[in-house]
Design a protein around this motif. Structure first.
Motif, PDB file in Angstrom:
ATOM      1  N   PRO A   1      -7.683  90.853  44.005  1.00 51.66           N
ATOM      2  CA  PRO A   1      -7.570  89.802  42.987  1.00 51.66           C
ATOM      3  C   PRO A   1      -6.172  89.779  42.373  1.00 51.66           C
ATOM      4  O   PRO A   1      -5.545  90.828  42.214  1.00 51.66           O
ATOM      5  N   THR A   2      -5.714  88.609  42.024  1.00 54.44           N
ATOM      6  CA  THR A   2      -4.327  88.432  41.588  1.00 54.44           C
ATOM      7  C   THR A   2      -3.908  89.360  40.441  1.00 54.44           C
ATOM      8  O   THR A   2      -2.823  89.932  40.481  1.00 54.44           O
ATOM      9  N   LEU A   3      -4.774  89.524  39.447  1.00 55.60           N
ATOM     10  CA  LEU A   3      -4.383  90.403  38.335  1.00 55.60           C
ATOM     11  C   LEU A   3      -4.265  91.855  38.788  1.00 55.60           C
ATOM     12  O   LEU A   3      -3.393  92.593  38.336  1.00 55.60           O
ATOM     13  N   ASP A   4      -5.126  92.264  39.710  1.00 50.40           N
ATOM     14  CA  ASP A   4      -5.030  93.620  40.252  1.00 50.40           C
ATOM     15  C   ASP A   4      -3.770  93.774  41.082  1.00 50.40           C
ATOM     16  O   ASP A   4      -3.070  94.784  41.012  1.00 50.40           O
ATOM     17  N   LEU A   5      -3.480  92.731  41.865  1.00 54.87           N
ATOM     18  CA  LEU A   5      -2.288  92.788  42.708  1.00 54.87           C
ATOM     19  C   LEU A   5      -1.029  92.881  41.841  1.00 54.87           C
ATOM     20  O   LEU A   5      -0.118  93.654  42.135  1.00 54.87           O
ATOM     21  N   ALA A   6      -1.014  92.127  40.753  1.00 54.45           N
ATOM     22  CA  ALA A   6       0.164  92.135  39.886  1.00 54.45           C
ATOM     23  C   ALA A   6       0.442  93.547  39.373  1.00 54.45           C
ATOM     24  O   ALA A   6       1.594  93.990  39.335  1.00 54.45           O
ATOM     25  N   SER A   7      -0.593  94.283  39.000  1.00 51.53           N
ATOM     26  CA  SER A   7      -0.341  95.648  38.540  1.00 51.53           C
ATOM     27  C   SER A   7      -0.130  96.607  39.703  1.00 51.53           C
ATOM     28  O   SER A   7       0.667  97.538  39.609  1.00 51.53           O
ATOM     29  N   SER A   8      -0.785  96.362  40.822  1.00 52.47           N
ATOM     30  CA  SER A   8      -0.594  97.244  41.989  1.00 52.47           C
ATOM     31  C   SER A   8       0.806  97.151  42.569  1.00 52.47           C
ATOM     32  O   SER A   8       1.284  98.084  43.203  1.00 52.47           O
ATOM     33  N   LEU A   9       1.446  96.004  42.384  1.00 50.44           N
ATOM     34  CA  LEU A   9       2.796  95.847  42.946  1.00 50.44           C
ATOM     35  C   LEU A   9       3.819  96.693  42.196  1.00 50.44           C
ATOM     36  O   LEU A   9       4.892  96.992  42.727  1.00 50.44           O
ATOM     37  N   LEU A  10       3.491  97.085  40.963  1.00 55.65           N
ATOM     38  CA  LEU A  10       4.435  97.924  40.218  1.00 55.65           C
ATOM     39  C   LEU A  10       4.599  99.246  40.947  1.00 55.65           C
ATOM     40  O   LEU A  10       3.621  99.877  41.330  1.00 55.65           O
ATOM     41  N   GLY A  11       5.838  99.641  41.158  1.00 58.75           N
ATOM     42  CA  GLY A  11       6.107 100.879  41.889  1.00 58.75           C
ATOM     43  C   GLY A  11       6.308 100.648  43.373  1.00 58.75           C
ATOM     44  O   GLY A  11       6.815 101.525  44.069  1.00 58.75           O
ATOM     45  N   CYS A  12       5.930  99.484  43.890  1.00 56.58           N
ATOM     46  CA  CYS A  12       6.173  99.193  45.299  1.00 56.58           C
ATOM     47  C   CYS A  12       7.648  98.835  45.495  1.00 56.58           C
ATOM     48  O   CYS A  12       8.353  98.534  44.537  1.00 56.58           O
ATOM     49  N   ILE A  13       8.078  98.897  46.739  1.00 57.94           N
ATOM     50  CA  ILE A  13       9.487  98.679  47.039  1.00 57.94           C
ATOM     51  C   ILE A  13       9.678  97.348  47.758  1.00 57.94           C
ATOM     52  O   ILE A  13       9.023  97.082  48.763  1.00 57.94           O
ATOM     53  N   LEU A  14      10.563  96.545  47.200  1.00 60.27           N
ATOM     54  CA  LEU A  14      10.888  95.248  47.787  1.00 60.27           C
ATOM     55  C   LEU A  14      12.195  95.398  48.567  1.00 60.27           C
ATOM     56  O   LEU A  14      13.196  95.858  48.019  1.00 60.27           O
ATOM     57  N   VAL A  15      12.159  95.032  49.847  1.00 63.84           N
ATOM     58  CA  VAL A  15      13.306  95.245  50.726  1.00 63.84           C
ATOM     59  C   VAL A  15      13.757  93.935  51.351  1.00 63.84           C
ATOM     60  O   VAL A  15      12.933  93.159  51.829  1.00 63.84           O
ATOM     61  N   LYS A  16      15.060  93.691  51.343  1.00 62.32           N
ATOM     62  CA  LYS A  16      15.600  92.523  52.048  1.00 62.32           C
ATOM     63  C   LYS A  16      16.738  92.970  52.946  1.00 62.32           C
ATOM     64  O   LYS A  16      17.696  93.583  52.488  1.00 62.32           O
ATOM     65  N   GLU A  17      16.610  92.638  54.219  1.00 64.03           N
ATOM     66  CA  GLU A  17      17.658  92.964  55.185  1.00 64.03           C
ATOM     67  C   GLU A  17      18.437  91.697  55.519  1.00 64.03           C
ATOM     68  O   GLU A  17      17.843  90.648  55.761  1.00 64.03           O
ATOM     69  N   THR A  18      19.740  91.810  55.512  1.00 64.16           N
ATOM     70  CA  THR A  18      20.586  90.672  55.895  1.00 64.16           C
ATOM     71  C   THR A  18      21.709  91.202  56.776  1.00 64.16           C
ATOM     72  O   THR A  18      21.835  92.404  56.973  1.00 64.16           O
ATOM     73  N   GLU A  19      22.532  90.298  57.252  1.00 65.14           N
ATOM     74  CA  GLU A  19      23.670  90.727  58.068  1.00 65.14           C
ATOM     75  C   GLU A  19      24.636  91.577  57.262  1.00 65.14           C
ATOM     76  O   GLU A  19      25.341  92.413  57.804  1.00 65.14           O
ATOM     77  N   GLU A  20      24.672  91.339  55.962  1.00 64.20           N
ATOM     78  CA  GLU A  20      25.572  92.124  55.111  1.00 64.20           C
ATOM     79  C   GLU A  20      25.079  93.546  54.902  1.00 64.20           C
ATOM     80  O   GLU A  20      25.846  94.401  54.475  1.00 64.20           O
ATOM     81  N   GLY A  21      23.780  93.741  55.111  1.00 68.73           N
ATOM     82  CA  GLY A  21      23.212  95.061  54.879  1.00 68.73           C
ATOM     83  C   GLY A  21      21.845  94.936  54.240  1.00 68.73           C
ATOM     84  O   GLY A  21      21.319  93.842  54.081  1.00 68.73           O
ATOM     85  N   THR A  22      21.275  96.085  53.904  1.00 67.21           N
ATOM     86  CA  THR A  22      19.932  96.125  53.344  1.00 67.21           C
ATOM     87  C   THR A  22      19.986  96.486  51.868  1.00 67.21           C
ATOM     88  O   THR A  22      20.728  97.377  51.480  1.00 67.21           O
ATOM     89  N   ALA A  23      19.209  95.780  51.088  1.00 66.62           N
ATOM     90  CA  ALA A  23      19.104  96.119  49.668  1.00 66.62           C
ATOM     91  C   ALA A  23      17.625  96.231  49.327  1.00 66.62           C
ATOM     92  O   ALA A  23      16.792  95.506  49.874  1.00 66.62           O
ATOM     93  N   ALA A  24      17.313  97.178  48.453  1.00 62.06           N
ATOM     94  CA  ALA A  24      15.916  97.400  48.107  1.00 62.06           C
ATOM     95  C   ALA A  24      15.801  97.874  46.671  1.00 62.06           C
ATOM     96  O   ALA A  24      16.706  98.504  46.137  1.00 62.06           O
TER      97      ALA A  24
END
Length: 214
Positions: free
Chosen positions: A19-42
């Motif tokens: 459920p969305t409210l659970d997901l919103a709190s579960s996402l805290l502490g997770c790592i968001l990663v984006k890879e591009t040609e310039e490099g990876t940032a997370a």
DNA sequence: TTATCGATTGACT
DNA sequence: GTCAATCGATAAC
């Protein structure tokens, strides 16, 4: 050592199906990663907000409004909903069952990898200011409209498991003053005391990892 | 701390 | 064509 940073595997689609409210709190502490040609940032997600379209006047998809922009929110959980406002791109995670336009806005991350790249993209020295806001973190991570609809279970933009927060607080959402009674819903979640939270505000509730509640 | 302006996009008349 | 927006930076107070 940035090129060899060892992220765990992206989270699965099932993770996003809570459920969305659970997901919103579960996402805290997770790592968001984006890879591009310039490099990876997370970065570690430290602040989120839930938007539950059908009954939430603050959501773009309020009353099931379905347009080119909100279309992706009607799809499967775990896709990226990006959109531009003024000069900034904002990033949301689609949640809810297909047909229900719900999403979680990511409002703050704590830099974890690719710090040089973030500093360069933001054009400012390292500080909490680098990623402590929804428009700031997308710029630092290199998230833009080309990520619209991307599944967050795979490269180049994905989410992995991270450290479980010691304590989570919740309270009213930010920046939705014009949204009727929805403005008071306590649908904002953040890691208690984290310095990359966009704005300090009184918590309506704080939940410590091992049960206790204040 | 509040106010204003930037400058893009989509939604609706 | 007009307008409002899940914001950010800076200026004023």
């Amino acid at each position: 050592m940035e090129g060899t940073f060892n992220f765990s595997k992206p989270l699965d689609t099932d993770f996003f199906q809570q459920p969305t409210l659970d997901l919103a709190s579960s996402l805290l502490g997770c790592i968001l990663v984006k890879e591009t040609e310039e490099g990876t940032a997370a970065g570690i997600i430290v602040e989120t907000e839930a938007y539950i379209g059908p009954m939430d006047q603050a959501a773009h998809s309020y009353d099931n409004r379905r347009t080119a922009r909100t279309e992706i929110m009607f799809h499967q959980a775990g896709l990226a909903y990006t959109y531009v406002m003024h000069t900034h791109t904002l990033f949301n995670v689609v949640s809810g069952e297909p047909g229900k336009p719900e999403a979680v806005l990511i409002r703050g991350v704590e830099p974890l990898s690719g710090l040089d790249l973030m500093v360069k993209r933001r054009g400012m020295p390292e500080s909490a200011n680098l990623t402590n806001g929804p428009g700031k973190l997308t710029k630092a991570l290199g998230i833009n409209m080309s990520d619209y609809g991307h599944p967050l279970t795979k490269k180049p933009l994905f989410i992995t498991q991270g450290p479980v927060p010691d304590s989570i607080s919740s309270g009213k959402r930010i920046g939705i003053d014009n949204s009727g009674e929805a403005r008071d819903y306590p649908w904002r979640f953040w890691i208690t005391g984290n310095r990359y939270v966009s704005r300090h505000q009184k918590a309506e509730k704080t939940i410590v990892n091992n049960g206790g509640s204040t």
